[in-house]
Design an enzyme around this catalytic site. Structure first.
Site, PDB file in Angstrom:
ATOM      1  N   TYR A  24       0.863  -1.187   0.000  1.00  0.00           N
ATOM      2  CA  TYR A  24       0.000   0.000   0.000  1.00  0.00           C
ATOM      3  C   TYR A  24       0.895   1.232   0.000  1.00  0.00           C
ATOM      4  O   TYR A  24       1.867   1.302   0.763  1.00  0.00           O
ATOM      5  CB  TYR A  24      -0.906  -0.001   1.244  1.00  0.00           C
ATOM      6  CG  TYR A  24      -1.760   1.238   1.394  1.00  0.00           C
ATOM      7  CD1 TYR A  24      -2.761   1.524   0.479  1.00  0.00           C
ATOM      8  CD2 TYR A  24      -1.547   2.135   2.446  1.00  0.00           C
ATOM      9  CE1 TYR A  24      -3.549   2.671   0.602  1.00  0.00           C
ATOM     10  CE2 TYR A  24      -2.335   3.271   2.584  1.00  0.00           C
ATOM     11  CZ  TYR A  24      -3.335   3.531   1.660  1.00  0.00           C
ATOM     12  OH  TYR A  24      -4.109   4.666   1.789  1.00  0.00           O
ATOM     13  N   LYS A  68       4.327   8.666   9.183  1.00  0.00           N
ATOM     14  CA  LYS A  68       3.833   8.015  10.408  1.00  0.00           C
ATOM     15  C   LYS A  68       4.704   8.287  11.650  1.00  0.00           C
ATOM     16  O   LYS A  68       4.655   9.369  12.193  1.00  0.00           O
ATOM     17  CB  LYS A  68       3.672   6.512  10.160  1.00  0.00           C
ATOM     18  CG  LYS A  68       2.522   6.204   9.187  1.00  0.00           C
ATOM     19  CD  LYS A  68       2.063   4.782   9.307  1.00  0.00           C
ATOM     20  CE  LYS A  68       1.131   4.381   8.179  1.00  0.00           C
ATOM     21  NZ  LYS A  68      -0.266   4.307   8.504  1.00  0.00           N
ATOM     22  N   ASP A  83       9.341   2.571   0.129  1.00  0.00           N
ATOM     23  CA  ASP A  83       8.301   3.259   0.880  1.00  0.00           C
ATOM     24  C   ASP A  83       8.434   2.836   2.347  1.00  0.00           C
ATOM     25  O   ASP A  83       7.977   1.773   2.751  1.00  0.00           O
ATOM     26  CB  ASP A  83       6.928   2.901   0.302  1.00  0.00           C
ATOM     27  CG  ASP A  83       5.806   3.648   1.004  1.00  0.00           C
ATOM     28  OD1 ASP A  83       6.066   4.267   2.058  1.00  0.00           O
ATOM     29  OD2 ASP A  83       4.668   3.599   0.512  1.00  0.00           O
TER      30      ASP A  83
HETATM   31  C1  LIG Z   1       3.667   1.909   3.295  1.00  0.00           C
HETATM   32  C2  LIG Z   1       2.715   3.066   3.279  1.00  0.00           C
HETATM   33  N1  LIG Z   1       2.911   4.062   2.400  1.00  0.00           N
HETATM   34  C3  LIG Z   1       2.106   5.140   2.360  1.00  0.00           C
HETATM   35  C4  LIG Z   1       1.038   5.250   3.209  1.00  0.00           C
HETATM   36  C5  LIG Z   1       0.146   6.466   3.152  1.00  0.00           C
HETATM   37  O1  LIG Z   1       0.385   7.260   4.272  1.00  0.00           O
HETATM   38  P1  LIG Z   1      -0.723   8.302   4.788  1.00  0.00           P
HETATM   39  O2  LIG Z   1      -1.857   7.499   5.331  1.00  0.00           O
HETATM   40  O3  LIG Z   1       0.000   9.111   5.810  1.00  0.00           O
HETATM   41  O4  LIG Z   1      -1.141   9.118   3.597  1.00  0.00           O
HETATM   42  C6  LIG Z   1       0.799   4.244   4.148  1.00  0.00           C
HETATM   43  C7  LIG Z   1      -0.332   4.344   5.083  1.00  0.00           C
HETATM   44  O5  LIG Z   1      -0.697   3.420   5.778  1.00  0.00           O
HETATM   45  C8  LIG Z   1       1.642   3.110   4.176  1.00  0.00           C
HETATM   46  O6  LIG Z   1       1.435   2.099   5.024  1.00  0.00           O
END
Ligand SMILES: Cc1ncc(COP(=O)(O)O)c(C=O)c1O
Length: 441
Positions: free
Chosen positions: A143, A276, A248
């Site tokens: 994700y 996060k 990511d």
């Molecule tokens: C690996 C990863 N990338 C990007 C995101 C997106 O982050 P945000 O919810 O702060 O937009 C998330 C959110 O859970 C994530 O787990």
């Protein structure tokens, strides 16, 4: 009398004003009802029905220091006295940028945003502009936020991601209604942990692919670790074909260590996205990486925008988190991992004793618990065979016992969790496991 009456009533009231009653669609799925919070402290949350919970959801990951950490709050309060945001430059941005380039092995420069989604958007744009190519390779089960160009639905459990990679690549399902179909045309979707599929696709489409984006650990689907040599192979192939490698690290950053997964694994991606835990619950994210790519921002080739980017509150939060986590040579990470291991060992043993087949995949202070008839889960297809309904029931029963866990199976541990929390949690797991086992027999 409904144990969650006040939360149920608040949700009904909220629905009059707030679309769906909750602020993020994911939160609506909580059973028996989305909870409303009175206050939170340390590892615990108090709901509006006056029930206290040990919190392993931790706001979906950010609360690495737990709730209302005193030193963190103090630094935020101090920052606010000087004004929370200016739309101008300030010392906090420089200091946080400097610390990040010291901490993150791949970071020569950084760019701040507010959410993980925005950081991923920027990283993908930088990659396209840098390479002059359009396509992005991403993986099943990962994700990367909900922006149009990357948001795909995870395939259903009966969808096989193995076999013909070209066929799998063409099966891209929109993440939501209303999403631009055109933007997904630039995606190539591959099975993860499959070096042959990666090599075949990168070799074939090398002149079209701008970026490979990957979670370093598949935290969003089973907390699955990369197979030995897989991430090294990915690094080698992307370097060979001039493709930008984006890790990511929105979950793994500041969780698997101060330098995130790329420090832990000893591999240098070209760009990382972090968010996060980076600011302990205050909105802040960043893209960090090679100067050669980041300079596109300075040149004005790639636009990097955002009214609240780098605001004083967010940078103070980032600096406070780094300060706390750096103490005693990063002892906090060892402690969190120890706590998580006590939990996972205990949970495995209790479930086994009660005849419940489960797999717990742990990476440092984060783990995924799933009910499944397998001894291990190391790929997305196997992960999709888990009994998610049973887990939903488990999560709901745990809530009745005062333990808050995410309905999808991912647990986070913070610096505020200790042996007391572990003991209380394992006692609850024992009760819930016995109830589930009795119900099944
Ligand atoms: C690996 C990863 N990338 C990007 C995101 C997106 O982050 P945000 O919810 O702060 O937009 C998330 C959110 O859970 C994530 O787990």
């Amino acid at each position: 009398m409904n144990r969650y009456l006040q939360s149920v009533e608040r949700l009904q009231e909220a629905k009059n004003y707030v679309a769906g009653g909750v602020a993020s669609s994911l939160r609506a799925s909580m059973k028996p009802t989305p909870l409303y919070v009175q206050k939170a402290y340390g590892a615990r949350i108090l709901d509006v029905d006056h029930h206290e919970y040990i919190d392993y959801m931790l706001a979906y990951g950010p609360l690495i220091l737990g709730h209302a950490h005193p030193a963190f709050n103090e630094q935020l309060y101090e920052a606010m006295q000087k004004g929370s945001t200016y739309g101008l430059q300030h010392e906090g941005e420089i200091r946080l940028g400097q610390r990040l380039t010291e901490i993150l092995p791949c970071a020569e420069q950084v760019a701040f945003s507010g959410s993980g989604t925005e950081a991923v958007m920027l990283a993908l744009r930088l990659a396209r502009a840098y390479t002059g190519r359009t396509k992005t390779v991403r993986f099943y089960g990962h994700y990367h936020g909900w922006s149009d160009a990357i948001f795909t639905s995870f395939p259903s459990p009966d969808f096989s991601s193995s076999g013909n990679t070209e066929a799998a690549g063409s099966e891209i399902i929109q993440g939501t209604a209303g999403q631009s179909q055109n933007s997904l045309k630039d995606l190539i979707l591959l099975p993860w942990n499959d070096p042959a599929a990666l090599e075949e696709t990168l070799t074939k489409h090398q002149h079209e692919i701008s970026a490979v984006i990957t979670e370093p650990v598949m935290c969003n689907s089973g907390c699955i670790a990369p197979k030995p040599g897989y991430m090294e192979k990915m690094r080698e192939l992307t370097a060979k074909f001039g493709i930008v490698l984006i890790w990511d690290e929105v979950i793994t950053g500041f969780r698997l260590g101060l330098g995130g997964a790329h420090e832990r694994f000893g591999i240098l991606p070209d760009l990382v996205t972090i968010g996060k835990a980076m600011a302990g619950g205050i909105p802040l994210s960043a893209v960090a990486g090679k100067r050669d790519i980041m300079r596109l921002i300075e040149e004005g080739t790639v636009m990097h925008l955002g009214t609240l980017n780098g605001n004083g509150l967010a940078t103070a939060a980032g600096l406070a988190v780094i300060q706390e986590l750096s103490k005693s040579d990063g002892q906090a990470f060892k402690d969190m991992e120890h706590t998580a291991t006590l939990l996972t060992d205990g949970i495995r043993s209790i479930l086994r004793t009660n005849g419940l087949q489960a797999v717990v995949n742990q990476q440092g202070p984060v783990f995924h618990l799933m009910f499944i008839d397998h001894s291990e889960v190391s790929d997305f297809d196997t992960f999709n065979l888990r009994d998610s309904q049973l887990y939903t029931r488990f999560a709901e029963e745990m809530l009745h016992e005062g333990i808050l866990v995410r309905p999808n199976g991912l647990w986070y541990v913070s610096t505020a969790h200790g042996e007391k929390e572990v003991q209380e949690t394992l006692t609850a797991v024992e009760k819930v496991a016995q109830r589930i086992a009795a119900h099944r027999s």
